[in-house]
Motif scaffolding. Sequence first.
Motif, mmCIF file in Angstrom:
data_model
loop_
_atom_site.group_PDB
_atom_site.id
_atom_site.type_symbol
_atom_site.label_atom_id
_atom_site.label_comp_id
_atom_site.label_asym_id
_atom_site.label_seq_id
_atom_site.Cartn_x
_atom_site.Cartn_y
_atom_site.Cartn_z
ATOM 1 N N VAL B 79 20.703 -58.939 -17.920
ATOM 2 C CA VAL B 79 20.769 -58.916 -16.813
ATOM 3 C C VAL B 79 22.362 -59.403 -17.152
ATOM 4 C CG1 VAL B 79 21.975 -58.281 -14.478
ATOM 5 C CG2 VAL B 79 19.364 -57.138 -15.891
ATOM 6 N N MET B 80 22.593 -60.840 -16.836
ATOM 7 C CA MET B 80 23.643 -61.444 -17.033
ATOM 8 C C MET B 80 24.366 -60.926 -18.223
ATOM 9 S SD MET B 80 24.528 -63.445 -14.639
ATOM 10 C CE MET B 80 26.334 -64.255 -14.141
ATOM 11 N N LEU B 81 24.148 -60.946 -18.899
ATOM 12 C CA LEU B 81 24.241 -61.417 -20.447
ATOM 13 C C LEU B 81 24.932 -59.501 -21.435
ATOM 14 C CD1 LEU B 81 24.613 -62.621 -23.532
ATOM 15 C CD2 LEU B 81 22.476 -61.136 -24.662
ATOM 16 N N ALA B 82 24.305 -58.737 -20.521
ATOM 17 C CA ALA B 82 24.942 -57.242 -20.752
ATOM 18 C C ALA B 82 25.780 -56.683 -19.314
ATOM 19 C CB ALA B 82 23.907 -56.313 -20.180
ATOM 20 N N ALA B 83 26.321 -57.782 -18.209
ATOM 21 C CA ALA B 83 27.142 -57.557 -17.438
ATOM 22 C C ALA B 83 28.736 -58.650 -17.970
ATOM 23 C CB ALA B 83 26.817 -58.230 -16.135
ATOM 24 N N GLY B 84 28.507 -59.099 -18.462
ATOM 25 C CA GLY B 84 29.091 -60.375 -19.186
ATOM 26 C C GLY B 84 30.055 -59.755 -20.885
ATOM 27 N N LEU B 85 28.742 -59.065 -21.595
ATOM 28 C CA LEU B 85 29.530 -59.134 -22.929
ATOM 29 C C LEU B 85 29.738 -57.177 -22.868
ATOM 30 C CD1 LEU B 85 28.330 -60.058 -25.542
ATOM 31 C CD2 LEU B 85 26.542 -58.730 -25.682
ATOM 32 N N PHE B 86 29.513 -56.355 -21.792
ATOM 33 C CA PHE B 86 30.084 -55.153 -21.764
ATOM 34 C C PHE B 86 30.854 -54.785 -20.591
ATOM 35 C CE2 PHE B 86 25.412 -53.946 -24.065
ATOM 36 C CZ PHE B 86 25.629 -54.848 -24.892
ATOM 37 N N LYS B 87 31.097 -55.531 -20.112
ATOM 38 C CA LYS B 87 31.939 -56.292 -18.395
ATOM 39 C C LYS B 87 31.478 -54.863 -17.774
ATOM 40 C CE LYS B 87 35.743 -58.774 -20.641
ATOM 41 N NZ LYS B 87 37.231 -58.932 -21.724
ATOM 42 N N LEU B 88 30.193 -54.994 -17.466
ATOM 43 C CA LEU B 88 30.026 -53.952 -16.637
ATOM 44 C C LEU B 88 30.623 -53.845 -15.286
ATOM 45 C CD1 LEU B 88 25.728 -53.574 -17.661
ATOM 46 C CD2 LEU B 88 28.103 -52.548 -18.146
ATOM 47 N N GLY B 89 31.418 -52.920 -14.199
ATOM 48 C CA GLY B 89 32.172 -52.510 -13.070
ATOM 49 C C GLY B 89 32.876 -53.414 -13.063
ATOM 50 N N ASN B 90 34.062 -53.439 -14.459
ATOM 51 C CA ASN B 90 34.970 -53.791 -14.634
ATOM 52 C C ASN B 90 36.103 -53.006 -14.801
ATOM 53 O OD1 ASN B 90 37.644 -55.470 -15.745
ATOM 54 N ND2 ASN B 90 35.949 -57.292 -16.138
ATOM 55 N N ALA B 101 37.412 -59.695 -9.423
ATOM 56 C CA ALA B 101 36.123 -59.894 -8.080
ATOM 57 C C ALA B 101 35.337 -58.751 -8.296
ATOM 58 C CB ALA B 101 36.687 -60.006 -7.195
ATOM 59 N N GLN B 102 35.732 -57.134 -8.753
ATOM 60 C CA GLN B 102 34.748 -56.400 -8.459
ATOM 61 C C GLN B 102 33.777 -56.374 -9.867
ATOM 62 O OE1 GLN B 102 38.043 -56.613 -8.698
ATOM 63 N NE2 GLN B 102 38.680 -54.545 -6.945
ATOM 64 N N SER B 103 33.963 -57.001 -10.918
ATOM 65 C CA SER B 103 33.153 -57.226 -11.644
ATOM 66 C C SER B 103 31.962 -57.578 -11.902
ATOM 67 C CB SER B 103 33.433 -57.853 -13.137
ATOM 68 O OG SER B 103 33.245 -59.349 -13.263
ATOM 69 N N TRP B 104 30.185 -57.179 -12.090
ATOM 70 C CA TRP B 104 29.383 -57.333 -11.931
ATOM 71 C C TRP B 104 28.967 -58.751 -12.271
ATOM 72 C CZ3 TRP B 104 25.064 -52.945 -13.810
ATOM 73 C CH2 TRP B 104 25.647 -51.701 -13.047
ATOM 74 N N PHE B 105 29.618 -59.062 -13.928
ATOM 75 C CA PHE B 105 29.402 -60.740 -13.846
ATOM 76 C C PHE B 105 29.713 -61.341 -12.791
ATOM 77 C CE2 PHE B 105 30.576 -64.904 -15.812
ATOM 78 C CZ PHE B 105 29.789 -64.685 -16.689
ATOM 79 N N GLN B 106 30.777 -61.048 -11.867
ATOM 80 C CA GLN B 106 31.491 -62.220 -11.157
ATOM 81 C C GLN B 106 30.784 -61.670 -9.558
ATOM 82 O OE1 GLN B 106 33.616 -64.585 -10.147
ATOM 83 N NE2 GLN B 106 33.744 -65.211 -12.194
ATOM 84 N N ILE B 107 30.019 -60.832 -9.738
ATOM 85 C CA ILE B 107 29.252 -60.265 -8.362
ATOM 86 C C ILE B 107 27.985 -61.494 -8.622
ATOM 87 C CG2 ILE B 107 28.003 -58.893 -7.223
ATOM 88 C CD1 ILE B 107 30.564 -56.678 -7.445
#
Lengths: 401, 224
Positions: B79-90, B101-107
């Motif tokens: 999950v962390m890899l996907a959130a960072g790699l694909f910048k989910l929610g960014n 702040a809104q990116s999944w990775f930061q959350i």
Amino acid sequence: MLFRVAIAFACLFIIAGVAGQPAGDTALAVQQTIAPVTSLIATNHEYDNGTGIDLIWVPSIDDRLAPSRVTGYEVWRSVVGGSGSRIAELPAGANKFTDEQCSRESTYVYSVVAISVAGNAVSISTAPIQPAREWINLHRLNLLAIAFLVSAAVIYFIQSARSGKKLFVRKIAGLDAVDDAIGRATEMGRPILFIPGIQDMDDVQTIAAITILGRVSRVVADYDTKIKMPVSRSLVMTAARETIKASYMAAGRPDAYNDDMVSYVTDEQFGYVAAVDGIMVREKPATCFYLGAFFAESLILAETGNSVGAIQIAGTAMPAQIPFFVAACDFALIGEELFAASAYLSNEPKQLGSLKGQDVGKAVALVVIVVGTMAATIGSAWDVTFMNQLWSALKVVFQTN
Amino acid sequence: MKREVPLFITFFVGTLLIASVFIPPAESWGENFSVYFDIIAVFAFFLGGGNLLRIHLQKVASKRPDWGYSIVTLVAFLVMLAAGLFKLGNPGGISGNLTTAQSWFQILFQNIMSPLGSTMYALLAFFVASASYRAFRAKNRDATILLVAAFIILLGRTPFGTMLTSWIPPQYDLLQVPNLAIWIMSGPNLAGQRAIMIGIGLGIVSMSLRILLGIERTYLGDDR
């Protein structure tokens, strides 16, 4: 009366004329409000790659008032034949600055602007100056001499040991306990946990830990004990696998080696600690080695190891963590002992010779500390010039930064 | 050749970096080599991540003891890899800033990773207490000295310590507990720390020479 009116009109015209002047002229007018800095001199920054110029000046006379009327200084630089730009803002009281962003191919002119609420005052510009490159840093000659002395001593003792000369190396209890600790794990049928710190392979403490791992894993291979090594850096994992594999091959048991002996966990400090603590609690290792660079996690790891009843051998060169290891572990390698461990465990004369070389460095440090302390004490208590000079000379020679 | 080439590289680069300390035009070489190291470390991360996946997948597949923890590890990692790699929610999409702040990775980082790290760190307070209890038991002379020194320093850092000895006249102010604590920290403690630092410095020189000269080869997987 007519004459007075004419004078009043003349004054009005002069005031109106000043107010209507362009910005540069206004600055000239308000320069009179505070005095500019004086004696601004630019010199080449010594022993660099031709990228630095030192500036020194006498602060504005208005900066010496209490409270100072100067709020700060601006350093301006212009390339000869080019336009100028502000390169630094300094607080009031500043009287020097080093410009480290110069190019050897350019010639520069500097000026310093004193800033105040009432207005600014520009100094006279420096003479044009071009930075020069030096090939040897003479400020570090003392460091070179000390390094040469210690290195020469180490190499001399290595050669002495190679020629068969017997060398005495003091006992290190923590290292003498390594075989017993591994034997204990073998008898109990429990694994050995080896933690090489949380830094990467570019840290000398991690390299020291890997060299010790080579010796430890050789005994582990001989005893057929299980070793577990969770690491926090991928490169450490690769290096540790190669080291353990070589030990198993040297022991004639390559089939017993398994890549899973070393596993990557995470680079995150406390994530790694949580994982290692979990391994300890679940697998209850009989022996734990903590060797390398540690930070806040040192005590968490050591106390968890203590709670599962493991015999613990720790070593680090992080001064702040040494007390924690001393308090929580059975044996602690303090500072230099971590770097000596591999040589000590190898018992090879040429490796032990390098340890003797260190002793020369310690002897020099000891003599300098004793002489320096005496010189400083006598010099300051009785104002003996020679002692003060000796103290100053020692400081110059042994100050390395 | 498998041993000679790494030894030559070690000697060559090591000597070069030592020389760069004394040669101003070469001073930036150390930083450059650090950058090269970082590049290699990034590639090595694939090895680490791959190893993590393989070990935990094997554990789950063979249902070894505690395999449930491996599922948690795998899910968290992916999950962390996907959130960072694909910048989910960014808000800026794939080209946006990961630290928004809104990116999944930061959350995930701020609300899960960071509190978990702080929790582990907080355990230190309890471990300090238990380790101190064992270390400060007056079993022998050394431990007694440690106990007395620790008692003075702890007392000296509290208002009670100040109050306790504030009656001592100024000419004997060194005997006031806070001053005594400062003296212990800046005198015997600092001297001891410096002695350790000198030893560490000499130890590093000695070990570096062993490695540069090829006497110490264990780190290459060779203890001959």
